[in-house]
Write a protein that holds these residues in place. Sequence first.
Motif, PDB file in Angstrom:
ATOM      1  N   LYS A 199      12.021   6.476   0.075  1.00 27.80           N
ATOM      2  CA  LYS A 199      11.398   7.036  -1.287  1.00 27.80           C
ATOM      3  C   LYS A 199      10.540   8.179  -1.241  1.00 27.80           C
ATOM      4  CE  LYS A 199      11.353   2.753  -3.872  1.00 27.80           C
ATOM      5  NZ  LYS A 199      10.419   1.806  -4.502  1.00 27.80           N
ATOM      6  N   LYS A 200      10.489   8.752   0.310  1.00 31.16           N
ATOM      7  CA  LYS A 200       9.650   9.787   0.711  1.00 31.16           C
ATOM      8  C   LYS A 200       8.338   9.787   0.181  1.00 31.16           C
ATOM      9  CE  LYS A 200      13.715  12.788   1.186  1.00 31.16           C
ATOM     10  NZ  LYS A 200      14.294  11.927   1.911  1.00 31.16           N
ATOM     11  N   ILE A 201       7.431   8.628   0.441  1.00 32.14           N
ATOM     12  CA  ILE A 201       6.178   8.272   0.008  1.00 32.14           C
ATOM     13  C   ILE A 201       5.252   8.124   1.209  1.00 32.14           C
ATOM     14  CG2 ILE A 201       6.544   7.463  -2.359  1.00 32.14           C
ATOM     15  CD1 ILE A 201       6.306   4.649  -0.999  1.00 32.14           C
ATOM     16  N   GLY A 202       4.044   8.844   1.254  1.00 31.88           N
ATOM     17  CA  GLY A 202       3.079   8.726   2.331  1.00 31.88           C
ATOM     18  C   GLY A 202       2.534   7.611   2.885  1.00 31.88           C
ATOM     19  N   SER A 203       2.297   6.743   1.641  1.00 34.68           N
ATOM     20  CA  SER A 203       1.361   5.637   1.793  1.00 34.68           C
ATOM     21  C   SER A 203       2.003   4.525   0.751  1.00 34.68           C
ATOM     22  CB  SER A 203      -0.084   5.585   1.573  1.00 34.68           C
ATOM     23  OG  SER A 203      -0.079   6.178   0.016  1.00 34.68           O
ATOM     24  N   VAL A 204       1.663   3.164   1.286  1.00 36.50           N
ATOM     25  CA  VAL A 204       1.976   1.765   0.229  1.00 36.50           C
ATOM     26  C   VAL A 204       0.679   1.055   0.437  1.00 36.50           C
ATOM     27  CG1 VAL A 204       4.466   1.831   0.742  1.00 36.50           C
ATOM     28  CG2 VAL A 204       3.120   0.619   2.146  1.00 36.50           C
ATOM     29  N   LEU A 205       0.578   0.286  -0.590  1.00 39.32           N
ATOM     30  CA  LEU A 205      -0.765  -0.488  -0.576  1.00 39.32           C
ATOM     31  C   LEU A 205      -0.199  -1.986  -0.069  1.00 39.32           C
ATOM     32  CD1 LEU A 205      -2.097   0.652  -4.158  1.00 39.32           C
ATOM     33  CD2 LEU A 205      -2.771   1.427  -1.663  1.00 39.32           C
ATOM     34  N   VAL A 206      -0.904  -2.698   0.202  1.00 38.74           N
ATOM     35  CA  VAL A 206      -0.721  -3.965   0.803  1.00 38.74           C
ATOM     36  C   VAL A 206      -1.873  -5.119   0.025  1.00 38.74           C
ATOM     37  CG1 VAL A 206      -1.024  -5.721   2.740  1.00 38.74           C
ATOM     38  CG2 VAL A 206      -0.296  -3.236   3.063  1.00 38.74           C
ATOM     39  N   ALA A 207      -1.096  -5.994  -0.673  1.00 36.28           N
ATOM     40  CA  ALA A 207      -1.825  -6.844  -1.783  1.00 36.28           C
ATOM     41  C   ALA A 207      -1.618  -8.204  -1.211  1.00 36.28           C
ATOM     42  CB  ALA A 207      -1.752  -6.710  -3.063  1.00 36.28           C
ATOM     43  N   ASP A 208      -2.360  -9.275  -1.631  1.00 37.63           N
ATOM     44  CA  ASP A 208      -2.031 -10.705  -1.432  1.00 37.63           C
ATOM     45  C   ASP A 208      -1.180 -10.976  -2.347  1.00 37.63           C
ATOM     46  OD1 ASP A 208      -3.958 -11.012  -3.481  1.00 37.63           O
ATOM     47  OD2 ASP A 208      -5.507 -11.934  -2.328  1.00 37.63           O
ATOM     48  N   GLY A 218      -2.009 -10.210  -5.775  1.00 38.24           N
ATOM     49  CA  GLY A 218      -2.311  -8.797  -6.447  1.00 38.24           C
ATOM     50  C   GLY A 218      -3.503  -8.113  -5.815  1.00 38.24           C
ATOM     51  N   ASP A 219      -4.376  -8.781  -5.292  1.00 35.11           N
ATOM     52  CA  ASP A 219      -5.584  -8.237  -4.647  1.00 35.11           C
ATOM     53  C   ASP A 219      -5.239  -7.503  -3.545  1.00 35.11           C
ATOM     54  OD1 ASP A 219      -6.850  -9.708  -6.819  1.00 35.11           O
ATOM     55  OD2 ASP A 219      -7.552 -11.379  -5.339  1.00 35.11           O
ATOM     56  N   LEU A 220      -5.829  -6.201  -3.615  1.00 31.17           N
ATOM     57  CA  LEU A 220      -5.859  -5.092  -2.478  1.00 31.17           C
ATOM     58  C   LEU A 220      -6.184  -5.636  -1.335  1.00 31.17           C
ATOM     59  CD1 LEU A 220      -5.152  -2.227  -1.908  1.00 31.17           C
ATOM     60  CD2 LEU A 220      -7.335  -1.487  -2.279  1.00 31.17           C
ATOM     61  N   GLN A 221      -5.544  -5.725  -0.371  1.00 29.57           N
ATOM     62  CA  GLN A 221      -5.976  -6.023   1.153  1.00 29.57           C
ATOM     63  C   GLN A 221      -5.934  -4.764   2.083  1.00 29.57           C
ATOM     64  OE1 GLN A 221      -6.625  -9.357   1.942  1.00 29.57           O
ATOM     65  NE2 GLN A 221      -6.852  -9.409  -0.165  1.00 29.57           N
ATOM     66  N   GLY A 222      -5.257  -3.853   1.943  1.00 29.57           N
ATOM     67  CA  GLY A 222      -5.192  -2.614   2.757  1.00 29.57           C
ATOM     68  C   GLY A 222      -4.264  -1.534   2.189  1.00 29.57           C
ATOM     69  N   ILE A 223      -4.026  -0.525   3.194  1.00 24.63           N
ATOM     70  CA  ILE A 223      -3.240   0.865   2.803  1.00 24.63           C
ATOM     71  C   ILE A 223      -2.471   1.080   4.084  1.00 24.63           C
ATOM     72  CG2 ILE A 223      -4.843   2.387   3.503  1.00 24.63           C
ATOM     73  CD1 ILE A 223      -3.562   4.060   1.177  1.00 24.63           C
ATOM     74  N   PHE A 224      -1.055   1.362   4.296  1.00 24.25           N
ATOM     75  CA  PHE A 224      -0.293   1.764   5.129  1.00 24.25           C
ATOM     76  C   PHE A 224       0.212   3.043   4.832  1.00 24.25           C
ATOM     77  CE2 PHE A 224       3.609   1.833   7.537  1.00 24.25           C
ATOM     78  CZ  PHE A 224       3.378   1.389   8.750  1.00 24.25           C
ATOM     79  N   THR A 244      -0.660   8.175  -9.647  1.00 28.01           N
ATOM     80  CA  THR A 244       0.650   7.628  -9.717  1.00 28.01           C
ATOM     81  C   THR A 244       0.449   6.187  -9.981  1.00 28.01           C
ATOM     82  OG1 THR A 244       1.646   9.194  -8.150  1.00 28.01           O
ATOM     83  CG2 THR A 244       2.964   6.999  -8.609  1.00 28.01           C
ATOM     84  N   SER A 245       1.063   5.771 -11.316  1.00 27.18           N
ATOM     85  CA  SER A 245       0.862   4.297 -11.906  1.00 27.18           C
ATOM     86  C   SER A 245       1.737   3.473 -10.828  1.00 27.18           C
ATOM     87  CB  SER A 245       1.141   4.261 -13.309  1.00 27.18           C
ATOM     88  OG  SER A 245       0.294   5.011 -14.078  1.00 27.18           O
ATOM     89  N   ASP A 246       1.669   2.198 -11.071  1.00 33.01           N
ATOM     90  CA  ASP A 246       2.333   1.067 -10.235  1.00 33.01           C
ATOM     91  C   ASP A 246       2.633   1.590  -8.853  1.00 33.01           C
ATOM     92  OD1 ASP A 246       2.175  -0.749 -12.406  1.00 33.01           O
ATOM     93  OD2 ASP A 246       3.717   0.418 -13.543  1.00 33.01           O
ATOM     94  N   PRO A 247       1.912   1.867  -7.925  1.00 37.16           N
ATOM     95  CA  PRO A 247       2.259   2.402  -6.488  1.00 37.16           C
ATOM     96  C   PRO A 247       3.198   1.198  -5.885  1.00 37.16           C
ATOM     97  CG  PRO A 247      -0.313   1.818  -6.648  1.00 37.16           C
ATOM     98  CD  PRO A 247       0.409   1.825  -7.851  1.00 37.16           C
ATOM     99  N   VAL A 248       3.862   1.762  -4.967  1.00 33.72           N
ATOM    100  CA  VAL A 248       4.540   0.866  -3.986  1.00 33.72           C
ATOM    101  C   VAL A 248       3.645   0.009  -3.329  1.00 33.72           C
ATOM    102  CG1 VAL A 248       6.079   0.641  -2.387  1.00 33.72           C
ATOM    103  CG2 VAL A 248       6.489   2.494  -3.877  1.00 33.72           C
ATOM    104  N   THR A 249       3.839  -1.574  -3.759  1.00 35.60           N
ATOM    105  CA  THR A 249       2.949  -2.224  -2.814  1.00 35.60           C
ATOM    106  C   THR A 249       3.718  -3.614  -2.210  1.00 35.60           C
ATOM    107  OG1 THR A 249       1.421  -1.909  -4.708  1.00 35.60           O
ATOM    108  CG2 THR A 249       1.210  -3.916  -3.638  1.00 35.60           C
ATOM    109  N   PHE A 250       3.308  -4.030  -1.046  1.00 36.08           N
ATOM    110  CA  PHE A 250       4.180  -5.023  -0.348  1.00 36.08           C
ATOM    111  C   PHE A 250       2.746  -6.229  -0.213  1.00 36.08           C
ATOM    112  CE2 PHE A 250       6.455  -1.469   0.827  1.00 36.08           C
ATOM    113  CZ  PHE A 250       7.842  -1.952   0.548  1.00 36.08           C
ATOM    114  N   GLN A 251       3.276  -7.378   0.360  1.00 36.48           N
ATOM    115  CA  GLN A 251       2.655  -8.399   0.471  1.00 36.48           C
ATOM    116  C   GLN A 251       2.474  -8.145   2.073  1.00 36.48           C
ATOM    117  OE1 GLN A 251       3.717 -12.139  -0.653  1.00 36.48           O
ATOM    118  NE2 GLN A 251       3.120 -11.947  -2.797  1.00 36.48           N
TER     119      GLN A 251
END
Length: 136
Positions: free
Chosen positions: A101-110, A113-119, A79-86
């Motif tokens: 949005k009925k999604i199972g995970s979101v990415l957490v970035a600084d 835009g660098d990946l910091q984690g997953i929720f 899935t391109s451009d996944p939901v991402t939050f700071q």
Amino acid sequence: MSTKLELPIQEFTTPYPVTAREDSSIEELLDIVKNLKVRHIPIMSNGKITGIVSDRDLRIVSALSAREKFLVRADDLMTSDPVTFQGNTSIEDVILEMSEKKIGSVLVADEKGDLQGIFTVTDALDVLIEILRGRK
């Protein structure tokens, strides 16, 4: 009267999740899911988030023949451009968007835009347990 839960998402995020490259094979992704027991794999290119693959995505392609699987790569499946939050985003805002949005995970970035984690939904349940037990 309800009050908004202002806890930042970073407090409940799984830091630095296992990632894969856009050119990762289906077999590589399946190995990650099976051996590391994860359900969501952020896909990266040149250090930046480009997508996400879930175990559900992988189950869909499991019906393909071995030859067909060989031709499919992570970037075909993700899935391109996944939901991402700071990381400082309110946990309530994140969980509300996941629910809507009925999604199972979101990415957490600084902020860069660098990946910091997953929720994940599992992390959201952990938050609920903490709230119900009065710890947060």
